[in-house]
Design a protein around this motif. Structure first.
Motif, PDB file in Angstrom:
ATOM      1  N   VAL A 128      67.440  33.287  30.173  1.00 15.35           N
ATOM      2  CA  VAL A 128      66.638  33.706  31.322  1.00 15.35           C
ATOM      3  C   VAL A 128      67.010  35.144  31.686  1.00 15.35           C
ATOM      4  O   VAL A 128      68.195  35.493  31.748  1.00 15.35           O
ATOM      5  CB  VAL A 128      66.874  32.791  32.540  1.00 15.35           C
ATOM      6  N   PHE A 129      65.982  35.948  31.954  1.00 13.41           N
ATOM      7  CA  PHE A 129      66.177  37.333  32.380  1.00 13.41           C
ATOM      8  C   PHE A 129      65.324  37.576  33.621  1.00 13.41           C
ATOM      9  O   PHE A 129      64.169  37.149  33.675  1.00 13.41           O
ATOM     10  CB  PHE A 129      65.793  38.304  31.261  1.00 13.41           C
ATOM     11  N   VAL A 130      65.910  38.235  34.606  1.00 16.23           N
ATOM     12  CA  VAL A 130      65.210  38.531  35.852  1.00 16.23           C
ATOM     13  C   VAL A 130      65.197  40.039  36.048  1.00 16.23           C
ATOM     14  O   VAL A 130      66.261  40.676  36.064  1.00 16.23           O
ATOM     15  CB  VAL A 130      65.885  37.847  37.060  1.00 16.23           C
ATOM     16  N   LEU A 131      63.999  40.611  36.190  1.00 16.77           N
ATOM     17  CA  LEU A 131      63.850  42.056  36.378  1.00 16.77           C
ATOM     18  C   LEU A 131      63.784  42.360  37.867  1.00 16.77           C
ATOM     19  O   LEU A 131      63.033  41.723  38.613  1.00 16.77           O
ATOM     20  CB  LEU A 131      62.582  42.557  35.692  1.00 16.77           C
ATOM     21  N   THR A 132      64.561  43.354  38.307  1.00 13.28           N
ATOM     22  CA  THR A 132      64.625  43.693  39.723  1.00 13.28           C
ATOM     23  C   THR A 132      64.437  45.198  39.926  1.00 13.28           C
ATOM     24  O   THR A 132      64.616  45.998  39.018  1.00 13.28           O
ATOM     25  CB  THR A 132      65.978  43.286  40.335  1.00 13.28           C
ATOM     26  N   SER A 133      64.088  45.541  41.159  1.00 12.81           N
ATOM     27  CA  SER A 133      63.999  46.942  41.581  1.00 12.81           C
ATOM     28  C   SER A 133      64.484  47.023  43.022  1.00 12.81           C
ATOM     29  O   SER A 133      64.809  46.002  43.643  1.00 12.81           O
ATOM     30  CB  SER A 133      62.552  47.445  41.487  1.00 12.81           C
ATOM     31  N   LYS A 134      64.482  48.212  43.580  1.00 13.71           N
ATOM     32  CA  LYS A 134      64.866  48.364  44.982  1.00 13.71           C
ATOM     33  C   LYS A 134      63.839  47.719  45.907  1.00 13.71           C
ATOM     34  O   LYS A 134      64.108  47.520  47.093  1.00 13.71           O
ATOM     35  CB  LYS A 134      65.036  49.842  45.331  1.00 13.71           C
ATOM     36  N   TYR A 135      62.655  47.391  45.383  1.00 14.94           N
ATOM     37  CA  TYR A 135      61.616  46.737  46.183  1.00 14.94           C
ATOM     38  C   TYR A 135      61.699  45.217  46.131  1.00 14.94           C
ATOM     39  O   TYR A 135      61.004  44.528  46.875  1.00 14.94           O
ATOM     40  CB  TYR A 135      60.225  47.185  45.715  1.00 14.94           C
ATOM     41  N   THR A 136      62.514  44.663  45.250  1.00 14.77           N
ATOM     42  CA  THR A 136      62.711  43.219  45.180  1.00 14.77           C
ATOM     43  C   THR A 136      63.401  42.785  46.473  1.00 14.77           C
ATOM     44  O   THR A 136      64.462  43.315  46.818  1.00 14.77           O
ATOM     45  CB  THR A 136      63.570  42.853  43.963  1.00 14.77           C
ATOM     46  N   PHE A 137      62.829  41.802  47.179  1.00 12.90           N
ATOM     47  CA  PHE A 137      63.300  41.560  48.539  1.00 12.90           C
ATOM     48  C   PHE A 137      63.243  40.073  48.899  1.00 12.90           C
ATOM     49  O   PHE A 137      62.452  39.312  48.345  1.00 12.90           O
ATOM     50  CB  PHE A 137      62.443  42.367  49.524  1.00 12.90           C
ATOM     51  N   ALA A 197      64.193  50.787  37.078  1.00 16.68           N
ATOM     52  CA  ALA A 197      63.271  49.652  37.086  1.00 16.68           C
ATOM     53  C   ALA A 197      62.208  49.763  35.997  1.00 16.68           C
ATOM     54  O   ALA A 197      61.827  48.751  35.397  1.00 16.68           O
ATOM     55  CB  ALA A 197      62.614  49.518  38.457  1.00 16.68           C
ATOM     56  N   ASP A 198      61.732  50.978  35.746  1.00 12.87           N
ATOM     57  CA  ASP A 198      60.658  51.121  34.751  1.00 12.87           C
ATOM     58  C   ASP A 198      61.136  50.920  33.316  1.00 12.87           C
ATOM     59  O   ASP A 198      60.328  50.865  32.393  1.00 12.87           O
ATOM     60  CB  ASP A 198      59.947  52.470  34.898  1.00 12.87           C
ATOM     61  N   GLN A 199      62.450  50.789  33.126  1.00  8.80           N
ATOM     62  CA  GLN A 199      62.986  50.520  31.790  1.00  8.80           C
ATOM     63  C   GLN A 199      63.448  49.070  31.625  1.00  8.80           C
ATOM     64  O   GLN A 199      63.820  48.652  30.529  1.00  8.80           O
ATOM     65  CB  GLN A 199      64.172  51.451  31.506  1.00  8.80           C
ATOM     66  N   ALA A 200      63.407  48.319  32.704  1.00  3.12           N
ATOM     67  CA  ALA A 200      64.011  46.991  32.698  1.00  3.12           C
ATOM     68  C   ALA A 200      63.338  46.039  31.717  1.00  3.12           C
ATOM     69  O   ALA A 200      64.010  45.234  31.046  1.00  3.12           O
ATOM     70  CB  ALA A 200      63.982  46.398  34.107  1.00  3.12           C
ATOM     71  N   LEU A 201      62.007  46.086  31.623  1.00  2.24           N
ATOM     72  CA  LEU A 201      61.310  45.140  30.748  1.00  2.24           C
ATOM     73  C   LEU A 201      61.675  45.359  29.290  1.00  2.24           C
ATOM     74  O   LEU A 201      61.928  44.394  28.563  1.00  2.24           O
ATOM     75  CB  LEU A 201      59.796  45.264  30.945  1.00  2.24           C
ATOM     76  N   GLU A 202      61.723  46.608  28.843  1.00  2.33           N
ATOM     77  CA  GLU A 202      62.063  46.877  27.448  1.00  2.33           C
ATOM     78  C   GLU A 202      63.477  46.422  27.130  1.00  2.33           C
ATOM     79  O   GLU A 202      63.735  45.852  26.065  1.00  2.33           O
ATOM     80  CB  GLU A 202      61.889  48.363  27.135  1.00  2.33           C
ATOM     81  N   VAL A 203      64.403  46.650  28.070  1.00  2.00           N
ATOM     82  CA  VAL A 203      65.775  46.203  27.864  1.00  2.00           C
ATOM     83  C   VAL A 203      65.826  44.676  27.787  1.00  2.00           C
ATOM     84  O   VAL A 203      66.494  44.105  26.921  1.00  2.00           O
ATOM     85  CB  VAL A 203      66.691  46.714  28.986  1.00  2.00           C
ATOM     86  N   ALA A 204      65.084  44.009  28.668  1.00  2.00           N
ATOM     87  CA  ALA A 204      65.071  42.546  28.668  1.00  2.00           C
ATOM     88  C   ALA A 204      64.497  41.996  27.369  1.00  2.00           C
ATOM     89  O   ALA A 204      65.017  41.013  26.823  1.00  2.00           O
ATOM     90  CB  ALA A 204      64.276  42.033  29.860  1.00  2.00           C
ATOM     91  N   LYS A 205      63.425  42.609  26.879  1.00  2.00           N
ATOM     92  CA  LYS A 205      62.834  42.143  25.611  1.00  2.00           C
ATOM     93  C   LYS A 205      63.827  42.286  24.466  1.00  2.00           C
ATOM     94  O   LYS A 205      63.936  41.395  23.606  1.00  2.00           O
ATOM     95  CB  LYS A 205      61.538  42.905  25.325  1.00  2.00           C
TER      96      LYS A 205
END
Length: 322
Positions: free
Chosen positions: A220-229, A299-307
């Protein structure tokens, strides 16, 4: 920008406040804080700060209602550092607390959530049999449960799953429990919420049953940003502390307190954090600090890292090797 309610004009959206109104709103805000705010000692500090500013005449020149509400909110947050705390102005008359629920308004709200697909944006099967689901709120399961269940069932045969919460502003802890249930095969204690006024704690566990396959044991991978609240942080915090997955992205916004709206008068209300989350593992929460990712990237790089990480784990899983 504020949407203009039906039956109102742009001119109706602004309102001036006089000294009596300002005094009434401050008194009402202070009373609600002292009755409901999760930390009584902080409520007293907020009261003292507002009274000091009021005594110095800092609010005397503020005539615009919305500007006054925003100023009070900012001054309260300067003391509490609580991002859930807010003072709001409504150009339309607010319903009284004892007023019965409006079935038509409830129906319209439900229809809008359904029309918005409960803010589920994507449910996709990516290469390497990686599941990807992006949704921007944890909306109430009595309305949005079928949408969440459909998304999880669509991804029921993936070898890893990515939850994209980078634009998720939170919502209902019951939806957190519903979606989390797909990730565990045993009853799992997720979180507790303590309510100050009731002096009571509500436990949140995974559910005894959900339709379809579970992904227990799958990465399981969860992508977050400073807007995740808020509830989105709840989900990420649980996954991290239960060691059920990997958080990738940015530190989240830091709002852990559930709220209740308290009407002050016809046009002003205060949103008061009336409880706090308590993890059964850490015995605390993410209020003011946010959830720190396991892998910190923009945050804009998180999806590629998760994949990349998901594909690597799938390749290294003996169960996937022929």
């Amino acid at each position: 920008m504020r949407a203009i309610p039906p039956g109102m004009t742009a001119a109706d959206m602004s309102m001036k406040v006089d000294p009596a109104t300002r005094g009434r709103v401050i008194d009402g805000a202070v009373a609600s804080l002292n009755e409901f705010y999760v930390f009584p000692e902080v409520a007293k500090k907020m009261e003292q700060a507002l009274r000091a500013r009021q005594k110095k005449g800092e609010y005397d020149a503020v005539e615009d209602a919305e500007a006054f509400a925003e100023l009070l909110r900012d001054h309260l947050r300067q003391v509490s550092h609580d991002k859930h705390l807010s003072v709001d102005f409504s150009p339309a008359v607010l319903p009284k607390d004892e007023a019965p629920r409006n079935p038509d308004a409830d129906a319209r709200m439900r229809a809008q959530m359904e029309r918005d697909n409960c803010l589920f944006q994507k449910a996709e099967r990516l290469s390497s049999n990686i599941g990807y689901v992006k949704f921007n709120a944890f909306l109430p399961p009595d309305v949005c449960g079928p949408t969440a269940i459909a998304a999880m069932n669509f991804l029921g045969n993936v070898d890893a799953i990515i939850f994209d919460l980078r634009d998720n502003g939170g919502g209902d802890p019951k939806m957190v429990a519903l979606i989390s249930t797909y990730l565990f095969d045993q009853p799992t204690h997720l979180n507790d919420i303590y309510n100050r006024k009731e002096d009571a704690t509500t436990q949140f566990w995974t559910l005894p049953y959900v339709p379809g396959k579970r992904l227990a044991g799958k990465p399981v991978f969860v992508l977050t940003s400073k807007y995740t609240f808020s509830a989105a942080e709840d989900f990420a915090y649980n996954i991290k502390n239960l060691k059920r997955g990997t958080i990738i992205g940015e530190t989240t916004g830091g709002g852990a307190h559930p709220v209740s709206g308290q009407r002050i008068d016809d046009h002003f209300m205060i949103v008061v954090p009336s409880g706090r989350s308590v993890s059964p593992i850490t015995k605390t929460d993410w209020e003011g600090t946010g959830v720190e990712p396991d892998i910190k990237v923009p945050a804009d790089q998180a999806l590629e890292v998760a994949k990349e990480k998901a594909a690597e784990q799938i390749r290294n899983d003996p169960a996937n090797k022929k």
